[in-house]
Design an enzyme around this catalytic site. Structure first.
Site, mmCIF file in Angstrom:
data_model
loop_
_atom_site.group_PDB
_atom_site.id
_atom_site.type_symbol
_atom_site.label_atom_id
_atom_site.label_comp_id
_atom_site.label_asym_id
_atom_site.label_seq_id
_atom_site.Cartn_x
_atom_site.Cartn_y
_atom_site.Cartn_z
ATOM 1 N N ALA A 65 -42.697 99.709 -83.183
ATOM 2 C CA ALA A 65 -43.030 99.288 -81.829
ATOM 3 C C ALA A 65 -42.768 100.480 -80.918
ATOM 4 C CB ALA A 65 -42.173 98.094 -81.434
ATOM 5 N N GLY A 110 -41.738 97.988 -86.547
ATOM 6 C CA GLY A 110 -42.916 97.145 -86.346
ATOM 7 C C GLY A 110 -44.051 97.497 -87.303
ATOM 8 N N GLU A 113 -43.223 95.826 -90.514
ATOM 9 C CA GLU A 113 -43.434 94.387 -90.274
ATOM 10 C C GLU A 113 -44.921 94.042 -90.282
ATOM 11 O OE1 GLU A 113 -40.943 94.839 -86.746
ATOM 12 O OE2 GLU A 113 -39.793 93.109 -87.396
ATOM 13 N N GLU A 133 -34.456 99.815 -87.044
ATOM 14 C CA GLU A 133 -34.105 99.338 -85.693
ATOM 15 C C GLU A 133 -32.631 99.492 -85.365
ATOM 16 O OE1 GLU A 133 -36.196 97.835 -87.739
ATOM 17 O OE2 GLU A 133 -37.890 97.010 -86.646
HETATM 18 N N1 DAK Z 1 -42.423 104.670 -80.287
HETATM 19 C C1 DAK Z 1 -42.887 105.543 -79.371
HETATM 20 N N2 DAK Z 1 -43.219 106.821 -79.681
HETATM 21 C C2 DAK Z 1 -43.056 107.202 -80.943
HETATM 22 C C3 DAK Z 1 -42.569 106.344 -81.949
HETATM 23 C C4 DAK Z 1 -42.248 105.005 -81.584
HETATM 24 N N3 DAK Z 1 -41.835 104.092 -82.450
HETATM 25 N N4 DAK Z 1 -42.505 107.029 -83.117
HETATM 26 C C5 DAK Z 1 -42.960 108.265 -82.838
HETATM 27 N N5 DAK Z 1 -43.274 108.387 -81.535
HETATM 28 C C6 DAK Z 1 -43.792 109.542 -80.837
HETATM 29 C C7 DAK Z 1 -42.720 110.599 -80.606
HETATM 30 O O1 DAK Z 1 -41.967 110.290 -79.462
HETATM 31 C C8 DAK Z 1 -43.573 111.841 -80.416
HETATM 32 O O2 DAK Z 1 -44.126 111.833 -79.118
HETATM 33 P P1 DAK Z 1 -43.874 113.095 -78.086
HETATM 34 O O3 DAK Z 1 -42.409 113.221 -77.993
HETATM 35 O O4 DAK Z 1 -44.531 114.250 -78.811
HETATM 36 O O5 DAK Z 1 -44.564 112.682 -76.841
HETATM 37 C C9 DAK Z 1 -44.727 111.618 -81.375
HETATM 38 O O6 DAK Z 1 -44.752 110.213 -81.638
HETATM 39 C C10 DAK Z 1 -44.546 112.353 -82.696
HETATM 40 O O7 DAK Z 1 -43.266 111.974 -83.225
HETATM 41 P P2 DAK Z 1 -42.194 113.043 -83.743
HETATM 42 O O8 DAK Z 1 -42.360 114.340 -83.024
HETATM 43 O O9 DAK Z 1 -40.874 112.388 -83.722
HETATM 44 O O10 DAK Z 1 -42.726 113.238 -85.233
HETATM 45 P P3 DAK Z 1 -41.873 113.648 -86.515
HETATM 46 O O11 DAK Z 1 -42.876 113.873 -87.589
HETATM 47 O O12 DAK Z 1 -40.904 114.755 -86.184
HETATM 48 O O13 DAK Z 1 -40.992 112.378 -86.868
HETATM 49 C C11 DAK Z 1 -40.655 109.986 -87.257
HETATM 50 C C12 DAK Z 1 -41.627 111.195 -87.329
HETATM 51 C C13 DAK Z 1 -41.478 108.725 -87.614
HETATM 52 C C14 DAK Z 1 -39.540 110.166 -88.315
HETATM 53 C C15 DAK Z 1 -40.046 109.895 -85.843
HETATM 54 O O14 DAK Z 1 -41.123 109.939 -84.871
HETATM 55 C C16 DAK Z 1 -39.289 108.636 -85.630
HETATM 56 O O15 DAK Z 1 -38.163 108.500 -86.063
HETATM 57 N N6 DAK Z 1 -39.914 107.700 -84.884
HETATM 58 C C17 DAK Z 1 -39.268 106.433 -84.547
HETATM 59 C C18 DAK Z 1 -39.267 105.516 -85.751
HETATM 60 C C19 DAK Z 1 -38.587 104.232 -85.436
HETATM 61 O O16 DAK Z 1 -37.402 104.159 -85.097
HETATM 62 N N7 DAK Z 1 -39.348 103.156 -85.583
HETATM 63 C C20 DAK Z 1 -38.874 101.853 -85.268
HETATM 64 C C21 DAK Z 1 -39.186 101.588 -83.864
HETATM 65 S S1 DAK Z 1 -38.306 100.152 -83.301
HETATM 66 C C22 DAK Z 1 -38.109 93.561 -80.602
HETATM 67 C C23 DAK Z 1 -39.450 93.758 -80.772
HETATM 68 C C24 DAK Z 1 -39.888 94.720 -81.641
HETATM 69 C C25 DAK Z 1 -38.987 95.490 -82.316
HETATM 70 C C26 DAK Z 1 -37.642 95.270 -82.155
HETATM 71 C C27 DAK Z 1 -37.185 94.315 -81.310
HETATM 72 N N8 DAK Z 1 -37.670 92.638 -79.656
HETATM 73 C C28 DAK Z 1 -38.428 92.553 -78.461
HETATM 74 C C29 DAK Z 1 -36.395 92.025 -79.800
HETATM 75 C C30 DAK Z 1 -39.465 96.538 -83.122
HETATM 76 C C31 DAK Z 1 -38.780 97.687 -83.104
HETATM 77 C C32 DAK Z 1 -39.286 98.887 -83.684
HETATM 78 O O17 DAK Z 1 -40.317 98.959 -84.319
#
Ligand code: DAK
Length: 259
Positions: A65, A110, A113, A133
């Site tokens: 997400a 997400g 999921e 998360e």
């Molecule tokens: N959201 C927003 N932007 C994201 C993103 C994300 N999930 N993942 C990557 N990006 C963006 C980065 O910010 C970057 O943008 P700029 O900074 O260049 O503007 C661009 O994509 C490229 O990412 P990286 O430069 O970080 O690329 P790398 O290859 O170095 O790293 C990575 C890839 C996938 C390891 C890294 O980007 C990363 O760790 N991303 C986050 C992964 C993550 O934590 N995913 C889970 C997200 S939390 C809920 C509803 C929904 C949810 C929870 C609760 N409620 C309402 C209760 C769901 C939660 C999630 O999904």
């Protein structure tokens, strides 16, 4: 049917839906979640579509997400966002035709999921999956705690959820989180091969198989078996049943119409 960040192609009974917001690794914002709702709603009205492949453009399936959109949410906004995503993922899970996730890269939070809401998951060797998360101080919000435990079992689900650890494709295969692992360059071809195979079968029967499994895993065996019998009976009211069985007797391929 194309949307700003969601592209759709339909060919030979197979729809390919591609999430394409590569600048954010296809992170799901509200606009994409709503677009997925509209796309699947439209595909559901198109009888020519017999199977769907869902994938991401570039190096990610979906990296989660959108963290930047969620960062300033109040609890009420978080609840609404979670319910909105859950509803759309449940629509995909209940979609009348099989949905195959082509997991081309990162499927995190997400994204994992979303893949789990699909019927089957074919992963590229480059895929990385997980529910990170807890690294952000939140729980999964789009069904991760529920579908992951159903898919891989509760203790393996807890291991992934508690640690936020990402797993590669082979480990995901061993866990039962994905169903096949293929070379990156073969991913879409393999998904099309499966989708084309499905597209040639009796559409009502395929759809009922999906419904029976989905409903059956949420109930006890007795009710599941009763539901199976009911769907089995209903197939005998279709011309596809007549055609399928007559084709067997005639030793020729069946020509299914979905009726
Ligand atoms: N959201 C927003 N932007 C994201 C993103 C994300 N999930 N993942 C990557 N990006 C963006 C980065 O910010 C970057 O943008 P700029 O900074 O260049 O503007 C661009 O994509 C490229 O990412 P990286 O430069 O970080 O690329 P790398 O290859 O170095 O790293 C990575 C890839 C996938 C390891 C890294 O980007 C990363 O760790 N991303 C986050 C992964 C993550 O934590 N995913 C889970 C997200 S939390 C809920 C509803 C929904 C949810 C929870 C609760 N409620 C309402 C209760 C769901 C939660 C999630 O999904």
């Amino acid at each position: 049917m194309n949307e700003r960040w969601v592209k759709v192609e339909v060919a030979e009974g197979v729809a390919t839906v591609t999430i394409d917001r590569q600048e954010a690794l296809n992170a799901l914002n509200t606009e994409i979640i709503d677009a997925l709702h509209r796309v699947f709603h439209s595909l559901g009205k198109d009888d020519s579509v017999r199977a769907v492949i869902l994938t991401g453009a570039g190096k990610a399936f979906v990296a989660g997400a959108d963290i930047k959109e969620m960062a300033d949410f109040t609890p009420a906004q978080a609840r609404a966002f979670s319910r909105r995503g859950q509803r759309v993922f449940s629509e995909i899970e209940a979609f009348a035709r099989p949905v195959i996730a082509a997991v081309n890269g990162f499927a995190l939070g997400g994204g994992c999921e979303l893949a789990m809401a699909c019927d089957v998951r074919i992963a590229s060797e480059k895929a990385k999956l997980g529910q990170p998360e807890v690294n952000l101080g939140v729980t999964p919000g789009f069904g991760g705690t529920q579908r992951l435990a159903r898919l891989v079992g509760r203790s393996k689900a807890k291991l992934l959820l508690f640690t936020g650890e990402l797993v590669g494709a082979e480990r995901a295969l061993a866990l039962g989180l994905v169903d096949e692992v293929v070379a990156p360059e073969s991913l879409l071809a393999r998904c099309r091969e499966i989708a084309t195979l499905v597209a040639g079968k009796g559409p009502v029967a395929v759809s009922y198989c999906k419904q029976a499994v989905n409903a059956g895993v949420e109930t006890d065996l007795e009710h599941g078996l009763a539901y199976e019998s009911e769907l089995f009976a209903q197939t005998f009211a279709t011309t596809d049943q007549k055609e399928g069985m007559q084709a067997f007797v005639d030793k020729r391929p069946a020509r299914f119409t979905g009726r």
